[in-house]
Design a protein around this motif. Structure first.
Motif, PDB file in Angstrom:
ATOM      1  N   TYR A  33       6.081  -6.714   4.507  1.00 26.63           N
ATOM      2  CA  TYR A  33       5.576  -5.870   5.428  1.00 26.63           C
ATOM      3  C   TYR A  33       5.878  -4.450   5.160  1.00 26.63           C
ATOM      4  O   TYR A  33       7.072  -4.384   3.983  1.00 26.63           O
ATOM      5  N   CYS A  34       5.534  -3.336   5.566  1.00 25.47           N
ATOM      6  CA  CYS A  34       5.497  -2.102   4.960  1.00 25.47           C
ATOM      7  C   CYS A  34       5.050  -1.174   6.385  1.00 25.47           C
ATOM      8  O   CYS A  34       4.197  -1.336   6.905  1.00 25.47           O
ATOM      9  N   ALA A  35       6.010  -0.107   6.468  1.00 25.15           N
ATOM     10  CA  ALA A  35       5.862   0.716   7.480  1.00 25.15           C
ATOM     11  C   ALA A  35       5.655   2.149   6.787  1.00 25.15           C
ATOM     12  O   ALA A  35       6.626   2.665   5.911  1.00 25.15           O
ATOM     13  N   VAL A  36       4.550   2.982   7.044  1.00 27.03           N
ATOM     14  CA  VAL A  36       4.441   4.266   6.404  1.00 27.03           C
ATOM     15  C   VAL A  36       5.298   5.048   7.167  1.00 27.03           C
ATOM     16  O   VAL A  36       4.675   5.427   8.389  1.00 27.03           O
ATOM     17  N   ILE A  37       6.062   6.192   6.695  1.00 27.99           N
ATOM     18  CA  ILE A  37       7.035   7.090   7.442  1.00 27.99           C
ATOM     19  C   ILE A  37       6.006   8.384   7.301  1.00 27.99           C
ATOM     20  O   ILE A  37       6.088   9.207   8.124  1.00 27.99           O
TER      21      ILE A  37
ATOM     22  N   VAL B  58      -2.225  -8.109   9.069  1.00 22.20           N
ATOM     23  CA  VAL B  58      -2.005  -7.531  10.426  1.00 22.20           C
ATOM     24  C   VAL B  58      -1.794  -6.078  10.223  1.00 22.20           C
ATOM     25  O   VAL B  58      -0.866  -5.627   9.403  1.00 22.20           O
ATOM     26  N   VAL B  59      -2.480  -5.053  10.566  1.00 18.61           N
ATOM     27  CA  VAL B  59      -2.042  -3.680  10.536  1.00 18.61           C
ATOM     28  C   VAL B  59      -2.102  -3.280  12.060  1.00 18.61           C
ATOM     29  O   VAL B  59      -2.694  -3.330  12.861  1.00 18.61           O
ATOM     30  N   VAL B  60      -0.823  -2.489  12.155  1.00 17.75           N
ATOM     31  CA  VAL B  60      -0.416  -1.960  13.476  1.00 17.75           C
ATOM     32  C   VAL B  60      -0.635  -0.234  13.203  1.00 17.75           C
ATOM     33  O   VAL B  60       0.247   0.101  12.171  1.00 17.75           O
ATOM     34  N   ARG B  61      -1.360   0.478  14.348  1.00 25.73           N
ATOM     35  CA  ARG B  61      -1.171   1.870  13.892  1.00 25.73           C
ATOM     36  C   ARG B  61      -0.731   2.315  15.195  1.00 25.73           C
ATOM     37  O   ARG B  61      -0.655   2.117  16.388  1.00 25.73           O
ATOM     38  N   GLY B  62       0.205   3.505  15.113  1.00 31.92           N
ATOM     39  CA  GLY B  62       0.834   4.037  16.212  1.00 31.92           C
ATOM     40  C   GLY B  62       1.898   3.414  16.906  1.00 31.92           C
ATOM     41  O   GLY B  62       2.027   3.863  18.061  1.00 31.92           O
ATOM     42  N   GLU B  63       2.571   2.604  16.440  1.00 33.79           N
ATOM     43  CA  GLU B  63       3.723   1.836  17.013  1.00 33.79           C
ATOM     44  C   GLU B  63       5.139   2.279  16.217  1.00 33.79           C
ATOM     45  O   GLU B  63       5.669   1.301  15.624  1.00 33.79           O
ATOM     46  N   PRO B  64       5.679   3.222  16.579  1.00 37.57           N
ATOM     47  CA  PRO B  64       6.952   3.559  15.791  1.00 37.57           C
ATOM     48  C   PRO B  64       8.097   2.675  15.802  1.00 37.57           C
ATOM     49  O   PRO B  64       8.948   2.840  15.050  1.00 37.57           O
ATOM     50  N   ARG B  65       8.036   1.969  16.702  1.00 37.46           N
ATOM     51  CA  ARG B  65       9.170   0.838  16.900  1.00 37.46           C
ATOM     52  C   ARG B  65       9.058  -0.086  15.987  1.00 37.46           C
ATOM     53  O   ARG B  65      10.394  -0.619  15.843  1.00 37.46           O
ATOM     54  N   LEU B  66       7.973  -0.237  15.423  1.00 38.13           N
ATOM     55  CA  LEU B  66       8.189  -1.238  14.161  1.00 38.13           C
ATOM     56  C   LEU B  66       9.034  -0.694  12.660  1.00 38.13           C
ATOM     57  O   LEU B  66       9.552  -1.208  12.232  1.00 38.13           O
ATOM     58  N   ALA B  67       8.654   0.647  12.493  1.00 38.99           N
ATOM     59  CA  ALA B  67       9.529   1.470  11.631  1.00 38.99           C
ATOM     60  C   ALA B  67      11.033   1.463  12.128  1.00 38.99           C
ATOM     61  O   ALA B  67      11.853   1.252  11.148  1.00 38.99           O
TER      62      ALA B  67
ATOM     63  N   MET C 226       7.440   5.388   2.401  1.00 36.40           N
ATOM     64  CA  MET C 226       7.270   4.223   3.136  1.00 36.40           C
ATOM     65  C   MET C 226       8.395   3.195   3.002  1.00 36.40           C
ATOM     66  O   MET C 226       8.938   3.414   1.995  1.00 36.40           O
ATOM     67  N   ARG C 227       8.657   2.434   4.007  1.00 32.60           N
ATOM     68  CA  ARG C 227       9.822   1.443   3.923  1.00 32.60           C
ATOM     69  C   ARG C 227       9.201   0.025   3.783  1.00 32.60           C
ATOM     70  O   ARG C 227       8.285  -0.167   4.740  1.00 32.60           O
ATOM     71  N   ILE C 228       9.555  -0.750   2.690  1.00 28.01           N
ATOM     72  CA  ILE C 228       8.755  -1.882   2.553  1.00 28.01           C
ATOM     73  C   ILE C 228      10.002  -3.232   2.424  1.00 28.01           C
ATOM     74  O   ILE C 228      11.195  -2.899   2.369  1.00 28.01           O
ATOM     75  N   GLY C 229       9.560  -4.344   3.164  1.00 30.54           N
ATOM     76  CA  GLY C 229      10.556  -5.272   3.064  1.00 30.54           C
ATOM     77  C   GLY C 229       9.835  -6.899   2.704  1.00 30.54           C
ATOM     78  O   GLY C 229       8.587  -6.798   2.725  1.00 30.54           O
ATOM     79  N   HIS C 230      10.601  -7.697   2.205  1.00 29.26           N
ATOM     80  CA  HIS C 230      10.416  -8.846   1.714  1.00 29.26           C
ATOM     81  C   HIS C 230      11.138  -9.838   2.727  1.00 29.26           C
ATOM     82  O   HIS C 230      12.200  -9.690   2.800  1.00 29.26           O
TER      83      HIS C 230
ATOM     84  N   LEU D   1      -3.715   3.345   4.854  1.00 32.77           N
ATOM     85  CA  LEU D   1      -2.528   3.402   5.724  1.00 32.77           C
ATOM     86  C   LEU D   1      -2.095   4.929   5.860  1.00 32.77           C
ATOM     87  O   LEU D   1      -1.811   5.766   4.713  1.00 32.77           O
ATOM     88  N   GLU D   2      -1.831   5.426   7.024  1.00 33.11           N
ATOM     89  CA  GLU D   2      -1.115   6.614   7.396  1.00 33.11           C
ATOM     90  C   GLU D   2       0.191   6.557   7.944  1.00 33.11           C
ATOM     91  O   GLU D   2       0.435   5.419   8.268  1.00 33.11           O
ATOM     92  N   ALA D   3       0.828   7.830   8.035  1.00 32.89           N
ATOM     93  CA  ALA D   3       2.228   8.022   8.769  1.00 32.89           C
ATOM     94  C   ALA D   3       2.072   7.182  10.182  1.00 32.89           C
ATOM     95  O   ALA D   3       1.140   7.581  10.807  1.00 32.89           O
ATOM     96  N   GLY D   4       3.060   6.367  10.510  1.00 32.78           N
ATOM     97  CA  GLY D   4       2.997   5.618  11.625  1.00 32.78           C
ATOM     98  C   GLY D   4       2.363   4.210  11.537  1.00 32.78           C
ATOM     99  O   GLY D   4       2.360   3.575  12.524  1.00 32.78           O
ATOM    100  N   ASP D   5       1.631   3.910  10.469  1.00 36.42           N
ATOM    101  CA  ASP D   5       1.120   2.635  10.404  1.00 36.42           C
ATOM    102  C   ASP D   5       2.137   1.571   9.960  1.00 36.42           C
ATOM    103  O   ASP D   5       2.884   1.698   9.111  1.00 36.42           O
ATOM    104  N   PHE D   6       1.795   0.554  10.071  1.00 36.35           N
ATOM    105  CA  PHE D   6       2.608  -0.861   9.910  1.00 36.35           C
ATOM    106  C   PHE D   6       1.631  -1.887   9.257  1.00 36.35           C
ATOM    107  O   PHE D   6       0.640  -2.256   9.984  1.00 36.35           O
ATOM    108  N   VAL D   7       2.049  -2.573   8.230  1.00 32.73           N
ATOM    109  CA  VAL D   7       1.128  -3.771   7.521  1.00 32.73           C
ATOM    110  C   VAL D   7       2.070  -4.880   7.499  1.00 32.73           C
ATOM    111  O   VAL D   7       3.226  -4.752   6.917  1.00 32.73           O
ATOM    112  N   LEU D   8       1.640  -6.165   7.916  1.00 33.73           N
ATOM    113  CA  LEU D   8       2.264  -7.286   7.867  1.00 33.73           C
ATOM    114  C   LEU D   8       1.294  -8.283   7.121  1.00 33.73           C
ATOM    115  O   LEU D   8       0.177  -8.362   7.239  1.00 33.73           O
TER     116      LEU D   8
END
Length: 303
Positions: A41-45, A135-144, A112-116, A61-68
Motif C-alpha cells: 500500500y502507498c499514500a502520496v503525500i 484499489v485506488v482511493v482519491r481524496g481520503e487523507p485519513r488513509l495517509a 510518498m509513504r509505502i508499506g508492506h 497518482l497525485e497528492a492525497g491518493d492511496f493505492v492498495l
C-alpha cells in the motif's frame, strides 16, 4: 446482529505489518519491484507519479491518493516524464525510515509513504482472490494518517504493539476497500457489495453461513431470478454462488479448528453440516486432509 462481509474477510486474513517507510523522489527516476504476492500500500503525500502494476495500463497518482494491492504484482513507479529507457534505481536510505530516489539534493518533487504487510491466514490466497487486484482511493487523507500511525507503531517497541498494529491494519484495509475504485474493474467481493442486489445475498450468506442455502434461496434474497442471479454473481464476484459459499464455510471451519475450542460436531454445525462425518468428508475433499489432522498440524489460534 448484522455482519459485514468485508470486515469478516479482512479480520480472517490476520494482517501483520512488515515495514513502512517514507520515500522522497526528485528529478527523473524509476523504481521497479518484482511481484512478491504480499500486500502493498502507498499514500502520496506530495507531488505526482506514474504507476504500473503487471500488464495493466499505467495510471497517475497525485497528492492525497492511496493505492492498495492485496497481492503485490510487478511494479513500476516512476516520474511523470521518465523516458522509457531510464534505468531503474534502488532508493537510497537517507535516515531511519526515510529513503530517496532520483536527484539526491534539493527539495523533493514527490513524497510518498509505502508499506508492506503479510497475511497470517492459511487461506490468505483464497480470501485475497475475493478482493480487487488494485484499489485506488482519491481524496481520503485519513488513509495517509492511518499509514503514519502504522509506521510509528512499527518503529516503536511499546506494550501491545502487535495487537495495535493488527487493528490499525484491519482499519486501513477496510477503509481502502470500501472507499476505493478499481482501475481494472476486476471481479471481487467489494464489487459484489457495491451491487445492491448482490449485497443483500452476500450479507445474508455471511450472517447465516450454516443455513442450507441454495442458489434459489440466495436469488430470492437478491430479488432476482435464479438464472439472472447466478450469472450476475459469478460475473461480479468472480465465483459461482455455491463455490463462494463453500470457500467461506471452509475458511470459517479452519479458523474454528485452529482455535480448538469446539468439538468436531459443533464445528460442523457452525458451518452448515448436519454431522461430523459429513463435515469431515467435505473438509477432506476441500483441504486435502481430514479436519482433525488439520487442527493438530496448525499452531493454536489465539484471538
Amino acid at each position: 446482529m448484522a455482519v459485514d462481509p468485508l470486515a469478516e474477510i479482512v479480520t480472517l486474513l490476520q494482517p501483520a505489518a512488515r515495514f513502512s517507510k517514507l520515500v522522497e523522489c526528485a528529478g527523473l527516476w524509476r523504481i521497479e519491484r518484482e511481484a512478491t504476492g504480499e500486500p502493498f500500500y502507498c499514500a502520496v503525500i506530495e507531488g505526482r507519479c506514474r504507476v504500473t502494476f503487471g500488464e495493466e495500463p499505467p495510471f497517475i497518482l497525485e497528492a492525497g491518493d492511496f493505492v492498495l494491492v492485496p497481492a503485490m504484482r510487478d511494479l513500476v513507479n516512476e516520474s511523470i516524464d521518465a523516458p522509457r529507457d531510464l534505468p531503474a534505481v534502488v532508493p537510497k536510505q537517507m535516515s531511519d525510515g526515510r529513503f530517496r530516489a532520483g536527484r539526491l539534493d534539493g527539495p523533493p518533487d514527490l513524497r510518498m509513504r509505502i508499506g508492506h504487510c503479510s497475511f497470517g491466514s492459511p487461506d490468505a490466497a483464497l480470501l485475497v482472490s475475493l478482493l480487487p487486484d488494485v484499489v485506488v482511493v482519491r481524496g481520503e487523507p485519513r488513509l495517509a494518517t492511518l499509514m503514519q500511525l502504522v509506521g510509528e507503531e512499527t518503529r516503536e517497541r511499546r506494550p501491545g504493539r502487535e495487537l495495535v498494529l493488527e487493528r490499525l491494519l484491519e482499519v486501513l484495509l477496510i477503509e481502502a476497500l470500501r472507499s476505493g475504485t478499481q482501475p481494472t474493474g476486476a471481479p471481487g467481493l467489494s464489487r459484489g457489495l457495491a451491487d445492491e442486489r448482490l449485497a443483500a445475498a452476500l450479507h445474508a450468506l455471511h450472517e447465516r453461513p450454516a443455513h442450507p442455502w441454495t442458489v434459489a434461496d440466495l436469488a430470492t434474497e437478491a430479488s432476482l431470478s435464479r438464472s439472472a442471479f447466478f450469472a450476475r454473481f459469478s460475473r461480479v464476484v468472480g465465483l459461482p454462488p455455491m463455490e463462494y459459499l463453500l470457500a467461506w464455510r471452509m475458511a470459517l471451519a479452519k479458523q474454528l479448528l485452529r482455535s480448538r475450542e469446539l468439538a468436531m460436531d459443533e464445528v460442523a454445525e457452525r458451518v452448515g453440516y448436519g454431522s461430523a462425518s459429513a463435515f469431515s468428508v467435505a473438509f477432506s475433499r476441500y483441504a486435502g486432509v481430514p479436519p482433525a489432522r488439520y487442527a493438530r498440524s496448525q499452531p493454536l489460534l489465539e484471538r
